[in-house]
Design an enzyme around this catalytic site. Structure first.
Site, PDB file in Angstrom:
ATOM      1  CG  ASP A 573       0.723  26.242 -70.652  1.00 54.93           C
ATOM      2  OD1 ASP A 573      -0.274  26.979 -70.830  1.00 54.93           O
ATOM      3  OD2 ASP A 573       0.803  25.141 -70.612  1.00 54.93           O
ATOM      4  CD  GLU A 806       0.496  17.234 -74.048  1.00 56.53           C
ATOM      5  OE1 GLU A 806       0.326  18.194 -73.394  1.00 56.53           O
ATOM      6  OE2 GLU A 806       1.464  16.533 -73.450  1.00 56.53           O
TER       7      GLU A 806
END
Length: 839
Positions: A573, A806
């Site tokens: 990303d 995460e």
């Protein structure tokens, strides 16, 4: 998984809040308001004087003409030309892996029913497009208001929830803790000769106070539902309003399982109510229940369903209320054919003491298999073992079945896959899945083959697989529209090659018995043509200008809002790349992924003895080209930094600054926009981080090369990448370290610690620590400390917060991002067992 999707794909289904009640009372303090619709106005048509009979006749004539025209077009193939179907939606012309005999028969039936609805707190469905679906809701309390719990949401703020045991096939036990209430849900299956397809199953729900003091009695309101997605009518039982320990809730008939029944049994005093609906959708069940409860609350001041049903209802919701603690058993029996079906005997085996014994047996089997697969009991304490069990249980319990149509994929398709996170990403992500399967195949390799086969069957005629799978109305309900469309020019790291290569190595190391080896080889035989097409798509669509170079397509070279245009297709990303995207770019991570893919394909050809039979590609030569150390260094190595970098049109002189902008409506707004202060030039992009270590993770660097020592020095330098909690994603010395990419995009891969990359770094450290070379001991020392730091931090966070996360903070080690992220963060279990792939 892409960061934009991760950060922004928030659930659009919102819980309606009910006013809070006094302790132990069902009465409402403030009944919810109900919005009244506006009445429709009547329109006068008195001036309309056309002869009605003539008008009707013309309409009928027009319909007849249209019918004959369409019929003629269809008969002559003029209405739709199959050859004109866009390539992007044309399936790959090869036999599907799911048609292999290994995925039929007993294997398919054994996986028919399961907890394949990861997006809800508890749900059951079959692996078929229009399934019978079961699920659980309950009323929680937040800010003294009742709220409906159904879909897994981070905003629900449960103290903890997740699977404590799950074997991926016929058993799972989950614990959910909200305020002072604990719900334990168990699921188990049984198979018998007279049972329907897929067998019988049962759900046990234990509800109790969180504390040891049961003197404070409170009520709990559960809502168990059954829905037929195919619209088949469900038949309500006759004793639902007077529960006396046992009740037939609902029954029906389906082609797949025959006649079936679902019952409720409990030894506790309970109150039951119901409501039936006829609707083709189930993703809005929470709204239907809340609307029904709100209406009843206004009328009677009580939280209870209406005890009514619509005609031909295909959904029934049963409210089960009682004082804590209480236990309910909900058995499902199928294939009922008269008295010979022994319904009562089957119900007995799935309720009460027999069910308790069965669940105890399954829990013991889980513990035994856990020890056999990962061999951890002598290496770690009980707390660490508990986190390991949670990791594999949630990975397996998070496997879902989806059926539907993505924006580019026609016709509808099915997908059986693990998911990264039940509350935030309950759907399939391509690059996550390769990491998931590194763990799952060690538990059950047949489930892995099934899942990988489903993914490869998504291949289109060009060899492209969409990177995010949003299939079906329930999945779509969790994703904003702007993130739904998939673009056929964009790739995603081909991590499925990771697990395929791992399976091949397991064959070579004789980890499979003969029959299991044959299954894997049969799978590879069928998969090879699809894997070849997938490789060729990458090798053509993502290639760079130089031989042996590649770059991720899809970066936005026109954006004025991003500090560094994101590379979503890479999976990393906002990791900094060249400041000005162009076709001159060379991405070192993609080059290494292509090396893995080529080397894996070469291994397949060797293993199957199929040289040049299914591909024109000389994979051996391609793998040698991409692992050529000198060529790699010429393209990507910076001797000043001792690191590998991307190459592209770049300048470091870029900032986000506030500007006043006149909008289209003439109003003045203040926006954070990018400004470049220096002219970009073609150069290596000087940012040390995860991308820099792909040659190290790929083990392209020779064990005796001084460049290897440079990598070890960078990893272990506290001023650059090292932390007490893991290797950070971007060097602390980078100009982009912890910088926001836009006004609303916090740093994602610009500092936080990610478990998948740390796992791959550990894997290579382990490799270099066991091969002869001058840096063996140094590798071993770094490996030992890094492994210890990672395990300790994940375990600490789990017991402090109740979740695996995460990502982890680069400074304090605290969990960040979404919680219950038991996708690749579950690789912690393989770190515990020191089980690594050969990259």
């Amino acid at each position: 998984m892409t960061g934009a999707s991760r950060r922004s794909a928030r659930g659009r289904i919102k819980s309606t809040s009910f006013p809070g009640s006094d302790e132990g009372s069902d009465s409402l303090r403030y009944p919810p308001s109900i919005r009244r619709g506006k009445g429709k106005e009547l329109v006068s048509i008195g001036a309309f004087k056309t002869n009605l009979k003539i008008l009707i006749g013309l309409i009928i004539l027009g319909i007849i003409v249209i019918y004959f025209v369409i019929n003629r077009l269809v008969r002559h193939g003029l209405l739709y030309d199959e050859s004109q179907k866009p390539r992007v939606i044309t399936p790959f012309p090869a036999p599907k892996l799911m048609d292999l005999s290994m995925f039929q028969g007993e294997h398919k039936e054994s996986l028919y029913w399961g907890t394949y609805r990861p997006h809800v707190y508890f749900g059951v469905r079959a692996r078929t497009p229009l399934s019978l679906v079961a699920g659980l809701m309950w009323l929680g309390v937040k800010d003294e208001m009742y709220v409906m719990r159904h879909f897994c949401e981070n905003s629900d703020d449960l103290s903890t929830f997740g699977w404590r045991e799950h074997n991926g096939r016929d058993f799972g036990r989950q614990e959910l803790v909200e305020n002072d209430m604990i719900l334990e849900t168990s699921f188990v299956k049984l198979k018998g000769e007279s049972f329907g397809y897929g067998g019988d199953w049962a759900v046990r729900i234990d509800v109790k106070n969180k504390g040891l003091n049961d003197d404070v009695k409170r009520s709990a309101h559960l809502f168990f539902y059954l829905a037929d997605e195919g619209g088949n009518v469900l038949n309500l039982g006759h004793d639902n309003l007077d529960f006396q320990g046992s009740s037939l809730l609902v029954s029906g008939s389906r082609e797949d399982v025959g006649d079936w029944q679902i019952h409720l049994k409990s030894q506790n005093q309970l109150e039951t109510h119901y409501s039936g609906f006829k609707t083709p959708h189930i993703y809005n069940l929470s709204d239907l229940v809340q609307q029904n409860l709100a209406l009843q609350a206004r009328k009677f001041g009580r939280l209870q369903l209406s005890d009514t049903s619509e005609d031909s209802s295909n959904i029934y919701i049963f409210q089960i209320s009682g004082r804590l603690p209480f236990t309910i058993d909900i058995p499902f029996v199928s294939g009922i054919k008269g008295e010979s079906s022994n319904v009562e005997k089957r119900l007995t085996s799935l309720t009460g003491l027999p069910l308790s014994d069965l669940l105890k047996k399954k829990r013991k089997e889980f513990d035994t298999k856990f020890e056999e697969c990962f061999n951890l009991s002598e290496k770690h304490d009980s707390e660490t073992l508990g986190v390991g069990k949670t990791a594999i249980a949630n990975m397996l319990g998070g496997i879902g079945y989806f059926y539907g149509q993505s924006k580019i994929h026609v016709p509808k398709t099915e997908l059986y896959t693990a998911v990264p996170s039940r509350p935030f990403f309950p759907r399939g992500f391509l690059w996550d899945e390769g990491f998931h399967q590194l763990l799952i195949w060690r538990w059950d390799f047949r489930i892995t083959l099934d899942i990988v086969g489903h993914w490869l069957d998504l291949l289109n005629i060009d060899g492209w697989i969409p990177r995010e799978q949003i299939l079906g109305a329930e999945a779509l309900s969790k994703v904003p529209e702007e993130f739904v469309v998939q673009y056929p020019s964009n790739a995603n790291p081909p991590t499925l090659f990771l697990v395929i290569r791992d399976l091949i190595d397991a064959i070579r190391m004789e980890k499979f018995i003969a029959s299991e080896k044959d299954e894997v080889l049969s799978f590879l035989e069928r998969a090879s043509v699809r894997l070849d097409a997938w490789f060729q798509w990458f090798n053509t669509s993502q290639k760079g200008k130089e031989i042996g170079s590649y770059f991720w397509h899809g970066r936005d070279n026109t954006t004025t809002r991003e500090l560094n245009p994101k590379t979503l297709s890479s999976g990393l990303d906002d990791y900094p790349r060249a400041s000005h995207p162009s076709e001159d770019e060379r991405h070192v991570d993609l080059r290494c992924w292509m090396y893995l893919a080529a080397d894996c394909m070469h291994s397949i050809t060797e293993l199957l003895g199929k040289n040049d039979k299914f591909s024109k590609e000389d994979y051996n030569s391609t793998a040698k080209l991409l692992s050529n150390f000198n060529l790699l260094n010429q393209m990507h190595y910076d001797s000043d930094h001792g690191a590998y970098f991307d190459f592209g049109n770049h300048t470091e002189k870029v900032k986000l600054i506030w500007k006043e902008v006149i909008q289209e409506n003439g109003q003045l707004s203040r926006q954070l926009l990018r400004k470049t202060f220096g002219k970009p030039k073609l150069q290596l992009v000087p940012h040390v981080g995860y991308v820099s270590f792909f040659p190290f993770m790929s083990r392209i660097i020779p064990h005796d090369s001084p460049i290897l020592e440079k990598q070890l020095d960078l990893l272990s330098n506290r001023s650059i990448l090292w932390s007490d909690y893991g290797i950070v994603s971007l060097a602390k010395t980078s100009s982009m370290y912890m910088k926001r990419n836009t006004e609303h995009d916090a740093p994602y891969w610009r500092g936080p610690i990610w478990m998948n990359m740390n796992y791959m770094i550990l894997s290579s450290l382990h490799h270099y620590s066991i091969v002869d070379g001058p840096y063996r001991e140094k590798s071993r020392a770094i490996y030992t400390e890094l492994r210890s730091n990672l395990i300790r931090n994940v375990v600490r966070n789990y017991y402090e917060t109740g979740y695996i996360w995460e990502q982890y903070d680069q400074v304090k080690g605290t969990g960040k991002g979404t919680r219950l992220f038991t996708g690749w963060s579950a690789l912690t279990l393989l770190i515990m067992s020191e089980d690594y792939p050969i990259f």
